[in-house]
Structure formats: C-alpha cells, structure tokens
Design an enzyme around this catalytic site. Structure first.
Site, PDB file in Angstrom:
ATOM      1  CG  ASN A 156      -0.486  -0.300   2.521  1.00 54.70           C
ATOM      2  OD1 ASN A 156       0.649  -0.873   2.560  1.00 54.70           O
ATOM      3  ND2 ASN A 156      -1.043   0.347   3.550  1.00 54.70           N
ATOM      4  CD  GLU A 254       4.502  -1.147  12.905  1.00 54.23           C
ATOM      5  OE1 GLU A 254       3.279  -1.159  13.280  1.00 54.23           O
ATOM      6  OE2 GLU A 254       5.501  -0.640  13.533  1.00 54.23           O
ATOM      7  CB  CYS A 288      -1.993  -0.472   8.601  1.00 55.30           C
ATOM      8  SG  CYS A 288      -0.927   0.928   8.612  1.00 55.30           S
ATOM      9  CD  GLU A 466       8.340  -0.356  11.211  1.00 59.83           C
ATOM     10  OE1 GLU A 466       9.454  -0.631  10.753  1.00 59.83           O
ATOM     11  OE2 GLU A 466       7.481  -0.039  10.603  1.00 59.83           O
TER      12      GLU A 466
HETATM   13  P1  NAD Z   1       0.504  -9.513   3.140  1.00 55.11           P
HETATM   14  O1  NAD Z   1       0.577 -10.236   4.384  1.00 55.11           O
HETATM   15  O2  NAD Z   1      -0.368 -10.507   2.425  1.00 55.11           O
HETATM   16  O3  NAD Z   1       1.905  -9.274   2.743  1.00 55.11           O
HETATM   17  C1  NAD Z   1       2.733  -8.583   3.046  1.00 55.11           C
HETATM   18  C2  NAD Z   1       4.123  -8.777   2.806  1.00 55.11           C
HETATM   19  O4  NAD Z   1       4.603 -10.001   3.257  1.00 55.11           O
HETATM   20  C3  NAD Z   1       4.484  -8.988   1.196  1.00 55.11           C
HETATM   21  O5  NAD Z   1       5.621  -8.640   0.806  1.00 55.11           O
HETATM   22  C4  NAD Z   1       4.153 -10.791   0.820  1.00 55.11           C
HETATM   23  O6  NAD Z   1       4.786 -10.993  -0.253  1.00 55.11           O
HETATM   24  C5  NAD Z   1       4.724 -11.000   2.125  1.00 55.11           C
HETATM   25  N1  NAD Z   1       4.272 -12.502   2.499  1.00 55.11           N
HETATM   26  C6  NAD Z   1       3.060 -13.089   2.219  1.00 55.11           C
HETATM   27  N2  NAD Z   1       2.893 -14.337   2.991  1.00 55.11           N
HETATM   28  C7  NAD Z   1       4.216 -14.408   3.247  1.00 55.11           C
HETATM   29  C8  NAD Z   1       4.703 -15.544   4.203  1.00 55.11           C
HETATM   30  N3  NAD Z   1       4.071 -16.926   4.413  1.00 55.11           N
HETATM   31  N4  NAD Z   1       6.039 -15.488   4.664  1.00 55.11           N
HETATM   32  C9  NAD Z   1       6.635 -14.446   4.410  1.00 55.11           C
HETATM   33  N5  NAD Z   1       6.461 -13.206   3.628  1.00 55.11           N
HETATM   34  C10 NAD Z   1       5.022 -13.238   3.269  1.00 55.11           C
HETATM   35  O7  NAD Z   1      -0.144  -7.960   3.281  1.00 55.11           O
HETATM   36  P2  NAD Z   1      -0.596  -7.195   2.225  1.00 55.11           P
HETATM   37  O8  NAD Z   1      -1.803  -7.618   1.444  1.00 55.11           O
HETATM   38  O9  NAD Z   1       0.685  -6.934   1.212  1.00 55.11           O
HETATM   39  O10 NAD Z   1      -0.756  -5.773   3.012  1.00 55.11           O
HETATM   40  C11 NAD Z   1      -1.982  -5.378   3.302  1.00 55.11           C
HETATM   41  C12 NAD Z   1      -1.852  -5.540   5.024  1.00 55.11           C
HETATM   42  O11 NAD Z   1      -0.655  -4.798   5.558  1.00 55.11           O
HETATM   43  C13 NAD Z   1      -3.138  -4.953   5.607  1.00 55.11           C
HETATM   44  O12 NAD Z   1      -3.503  -6.084   6.637  1.00 55.11           O
HETATM   45  C14 NAD Z   1      -2.508  -3.808   6.306  1.00 55.11           C
HETATM   46  O13 NAD Z   1      -3.289  -3.553   7.473  1.00 55.11           O
HETATM   47  C15 NAD Z   1      -1.183  -4.222   6.699  1.00 55.11           C
HETATM   48  N6  NAD Z   1      -0.276  -3.026   6.878  1.00 55.11           N
HETATM   49  C16 NAD Z   1       0.119  -2.583   8.037  1.00 55.11           C
HETATM   50  C17 NAD Z   1       0.818  -1.498   8.097  1.00 55.11           C
HETATM   51  C18 NAD Z   1       1.419  -1.126   9.789  1.00 55.11           C
HETATM   52  O14 NAD Z   1       2.265  -0.328   9.713  1.00 55.11           O
HETATM   53  N7  NAD Z   1       0.679  -1.616  10.707  1.00 55.11           N
HETATM   54  C19 NAD Z   1       1.006  -0.729   7.073  1.00 55.11           C
HETATM   55  C20 NAD Z   1       0.726  -1.140   5.725  1.00 55.11           C
HETATM   56  C21 NAD Z   1      -0.033  -2.290   5.835  1.00 55.11           C
END
Ligand code: NAD
Length: 495
Positions: A156, A254, A288, A466
């Site tokens: 995002n 996060e 998020c 962070e």
């Molecule tokens: P996601 O969990 O699908 O993927 C995040 C990252 O993890 C990607 O790089 C993905 O390729 C990797 N990944 C996926 N499965 C994995 C595994 N089994 N092992 C290791 N890596 C893996 O999330 P997304 O769809 O990319 O992002 C959206 C989510 O991120 C939402 O839930 C959002 O709230 C959260 N988010 C949190 C913050 C924060 O600072 N708290 C900021 C932005 C997004």
C-alpha cells in the site's frame, strides 16, 4: 529505447542488478487499466538465500558496521538527496504501481526522504552507558549492530513502509535484505539502484522481489537472519512470528487495523468531516491505520453524516497520473472484489449504503479496479464489515449516546493501531485518548505521523514500534563490558 512497460526490474544483490536464477519475470500491472507497466523479476528461495549470504559477507568484510557512524550518516544523507532529486520519477513509479494520485505519491516520497535524513542524523549517536560498580572496576555498555536484518513490506505504501525500517537498520550498521510485496516491487528495486552512488558498500542493501510464502519465508528461516520487520496482514503475521521464534530472532510486526474515529458534538464539524473523509478515502482506503469506523454523537449524527456522505460522493475518481484526481483505483482486481464482498455482506446483514457501494462500470474506468467511496450505516456490530479490516474506501457509521458508550464501541475490536478523536474540549481529548486501546491516537487530525514519532499498534495490530529515536536501538544489541583496572596485589613476604 525500451518503454516503461518493457523495462525490467531485477534483483539487487551485492550492488548489482540481475535476473533471478530461474530467469522469471512477471508483468506488473497498472491498477487503473490492468495493463502492464513493467516486468519484475521473481526471485526464488535460492536467490533469497544467496542474498542473505552476500549480505552476511558484506556485514563481516565491509567497513559499514565497524566504521564511524559518521560514514553511514553521510551515505544515508546522500541516499536522501538522490531520492529527493528524483521525486517525480519515483512518485510516478509508485502511482503506476499502486494507483494512488500523483499528489499522494509525491507526499510519500518526501516522507521517505525525510525518514532517511532523520536516521542519517542518528547513525553517529548510538551511545552506551557507564554503570557504577564496586572496587577498581569500570562497567560500560556498547551497542552493536545485529547483522543481516530482513524487511518484508506490503503493497500500500511500497517504498515508504520499506524504508521506515530499512533506514534505522542501516543507520545502526546492519546489512539489509528487503522483500517488497510481489504486486509492487518497482520503487524498492529503483531505490536499491541508488545505493552504490550514495556510497553504501556493495551487499549492504539488497532487494529481492518475489512471492511471500517462498521468498519471504526463506529469508525469515535463513540462519543468518538476525531480525525481522514484517509489515502486512494479520493472517501472515503470526506465521512469521512462529518461524522467527524458533531461533529467538527479534521481531517487529506492523499489522492491520480497524481504527475508530470519535466525533463529539463540540468538534469543529467542518474540519472533522474533511478529516474523516481523508482518513478513509486517502490511498483508496488501503491503509493499515485507516479511520474506518465513524462513531458520531447521536445529537449531530444526521447533519454530520450528510457532510461526510457528500464528501464521498464528490471525490473525483480516475487514474492517479491524471491532474485533479482525488482517488485512484484499488491495487488489484482481487482487492476490489474483496472490498465489494464486504459491502455485499453488509447489505445482506441489513446495512444501508449511504454512498458508493459499487465498482465503476463505465469506460474507461471500468477497465481498472475503481470502487466508489462508500459509506455504510446500520450495519450490525457483529457483521464482518464492522469487525474485519476491509482495506478499501469503506466507512462504517455508528452513533453513540455518551462518552462511555463511545469508548466501549471504539475498543470493541481485536485491532489496536490508531484512533482519532474530534473535540474542542481538552479534558475530553485527554481523558478519551488515554482510554483508547490503540498504539496511536490523533486529536483533531486525520491519521498523521512523522519519522520522529513512534508508530505501532497493540492487540492484533502488532508488536513493537517503528520510527522515533528508539527505532535505531531495535536494530542493535547491548553488550556489557566489565573491566577490572585495579593494580595487581602486592605479594606477601620479604621485599
Ligand atoms: P500480506 O501479509 O499479504 O503481505 C505482506 C508482505 O508479506 C508481502 O511482501 C508478501 O509477499 C509477504 N508475505 C506473504 N505471505 C508470506 C509468508 N508466508 N511468509 C513471508 N512473507 C510473506 O499483506 P499485504 O496484503 O501486502 O498488505 C496489506 C496488509 O498490511 C493489511 O492488513 C494492512 O493493514 C497491513 N499493513 C500494516 C501496516 C502497519 O504499519 N501496521 C502498514 C501497511 C499495511
């Protein structure tokens, strides 16, 4: 010359850009059209392990960790100025890849520049302590870098959320392996290309685009991995935590949110309505920390919700590259479907759609993943749209009777990332902020943060924080050194 759609974005390993070992590239799509904008390499788990090996060797052999912090400070400062001078190029990459309006992408890139500058200033300020101990002894602590730190980023805010942890890790003297999200690898790879010119030694900043389940997991499971920062979903976070725990690898998670925004009757309602709109429709709600649950006092609910509804209906949708566009498409077809599924569910459980609630079906936007800014009311508290993170432009409205009712509703969620409060009364602001179960609270603001302010969540929103001065310490370990400096005892007996 290759057009951008033919341009290739490889892996950055050891200061060089290369294809992965299996030579696979996949098209990266523009969410506004679903046409390819570039080709990105797909790393394999072997590539991930090789990046870890290269990073570990660079950590041991390059002067990055052992040098004076001033050298790292200079390199991070140079990275910041290189990025700053290419803001337009990076903002365009981000917009073509994620869909957000160029104006938002420029703000993101400026934020990344500021983050690099902030942590550049910290690289030579990692101090230890001296601790009083008995006798002719000196006790002191030093801070050492951890080694190879792994950073897994979501789609995002691709560059912003990657650099948010990469910058302090580099400032502390670690070497870094970054895995951007598979949907949005472009800006991270382009950032990795800047490292040699900035004076970051080869192998200190590595970028491996690829799938999460195999490449991400190979990085976390690698024996050289000394720390993991994962920003992503609540579904994946626990698996990462389990794997990291097997080797006691320090971890920052996060994760998601379902932020409440509480509007009290004494608030500046014009500003509050704009703040509520921005807090949920910026980046098409793919945040998020989106303030996605509006809790408004019943005495002002009618006119206030009407203001928010008209903001939602008035937003100009279109490709992020077009002038005047206020909301772009969602990142992918799947994401748009997922969001619409929540709206269907809310409708079926008795909810009313006050604005939006559908995909744009008229050309040319119908080719992209455009979902109208949506406002839902009367949705049962137990429904998925109220309980779960939608990660799209969908605001759920509920009224409250009094402060207790508002706080109870705000805290009635597994998440705890950010809350927003709108009131002119300082006592209300302060007492409510203290009782909200979130890692961050903003008062009379839409969600806002700075590199110098802590960012993190509680409950299911994650563990660790962070940003801010302490972020660099996260990427160091403390070593205690006890020194006996007493003169050797005189031997007994005739002199
Ligand atoms: P996601 O969990 O699908 O993927 C995040 C990252 O993890 C990607 O790089 C993905 O390729 C990797 N990944 C996926 N499965 C994995 C595994 N089994 N092992 C290791 N890596 C893996 O999330 P997304 O769809 O990319 O992002 C959206 C989510 O991120 C939402 O839930 C959002 O709230 C959260 N988010 C949190 C913050 C924060 O600072 N708290 C900021 C932005 C997004």
């Amino acid at each position: 010359m290759a057009t951008l759609s033919e341009a290739r974005f490889g892996l950055i390993v050891g200061g060089r850009e290369e294809p992965g070992t299996n030579g696979d590239y996949r098209p990266v799509l523009d969410p506004a059209t679903n046409e390819p904008v570039a080709q990105a390499a797909v790393a394999s788990p072997d590539d991930a392990r090789r990046a870890m090996e290269v990073a570990e060797r660079a950590f041991r052999e390059s002067p990055w960790a052992s040098d004076e912090g001033a050298r790292r400070s200079k390199a991070l400062g140079k990275l910041a100025s290189l990025l700053d001078s290419r803001t337009d190029e990076f903002a365009r990459l981000e917009t073509l890849n994620v869909g957000k309006p160029l104006r938002e992408s420029r703000i993101d890139i400026a934020y990344v520049v500021r983050t690099l500058e902030y942590f550049a200033g910290m690289a030579d300020k990692l101090e230890g302590e001296t601790i009083p101990v008995p006798g002719a002894r000196i006790d002191y602590t030093i801070r050492e870098p951890l080694g190879v730190t792994v950073h897994i980023a979501p789609w995002n805010y691709p560059l912003l959320l990657a650099v948010r942890s990469v910058a302090p890790a580099l400032a502390a003297g670690n070497s870094v392996v970054l895995k951007p999200a598979s949907l949005t690898p472009l800006s991270a790879v382009a950032f990795g290309r800047l490292a040699p010119e900035a004076g970051v030694p080869d192998g200190i900043l590595n970028v491996v685009p690829g799938n999460g389940a195999d490449v991400g997991m190979a990085l976390v499971d690698d024996p050289r991995c000394a720390s993991v920062t994962f920003t992503g979903s609540g579904e994946v976070g626990p698996t990462i935590a389990e794997h990291a725990a097997r080797r006691f690898v320090p971890l920052t998670l996060e994760l998601g949110g379902k932020g409440p925004v509480l509007v009290f009757p004494d608030a500046d309602l014009e500003r509050a309505a704009k703040g509520v709109g921005y807090g949920i429709f910026q980046n098409a709600g793919q945040m998020c920390w989106a303030a996605s649950r509006l809790l408004v006092h019943e005495s002002i609910a009618g006119p206030f919700v009407e203001k928010v509804r008209s903001i939602a209906e008035g937003l100009k949708l279109g490709p992020g590259t077009q002038d005047g566009v206020e909301m772009g498409p969602l990142v992918s077809r799947d994401q748009a479907e997922r969001v619409l599924d929540y709206v269907r569910d809310a409708r079926e459980s008795g909810g009313r759609v006050l604005a939006g609630g559908s995909k744009v079906e008229t050309p040319p936007l119908s080719a992209g993943n455009f979902v109208r800014p949506t406002v839902l009311s009367d949705v049962p508290a137990s429904s998925r749209a109220v309980r779960e993170e939608i990660f799209g432009p969908v605001l759920v409205v509920r009224t409250f009777r009094d402060t207790e009712d508002a706080i109870r509703a705000a805290n009635d969620t597994p998440y705890g990332l950010l809350s927003a409060v709108w009131t002119r009364d300082l006592a209300t602001a302060h007492s409510v902020a203290r009782r909200l179960e979130t890692g961050m609270v903003v008062v009379n603001e839409s969600p806002t943060t700075y590199p110098q302010t802590p960012f993190g969540g509680v409950k299911s929103s994650g563990v660790g924080f962070e940003q801010g001065m302490r972020a660099v310490e996260t990427f160091t370990r403390r070593k205690n050194i006890l020194l006996n400096v007493g003169a050797p005892r005189k031997k007994a007996g005739p002199s």
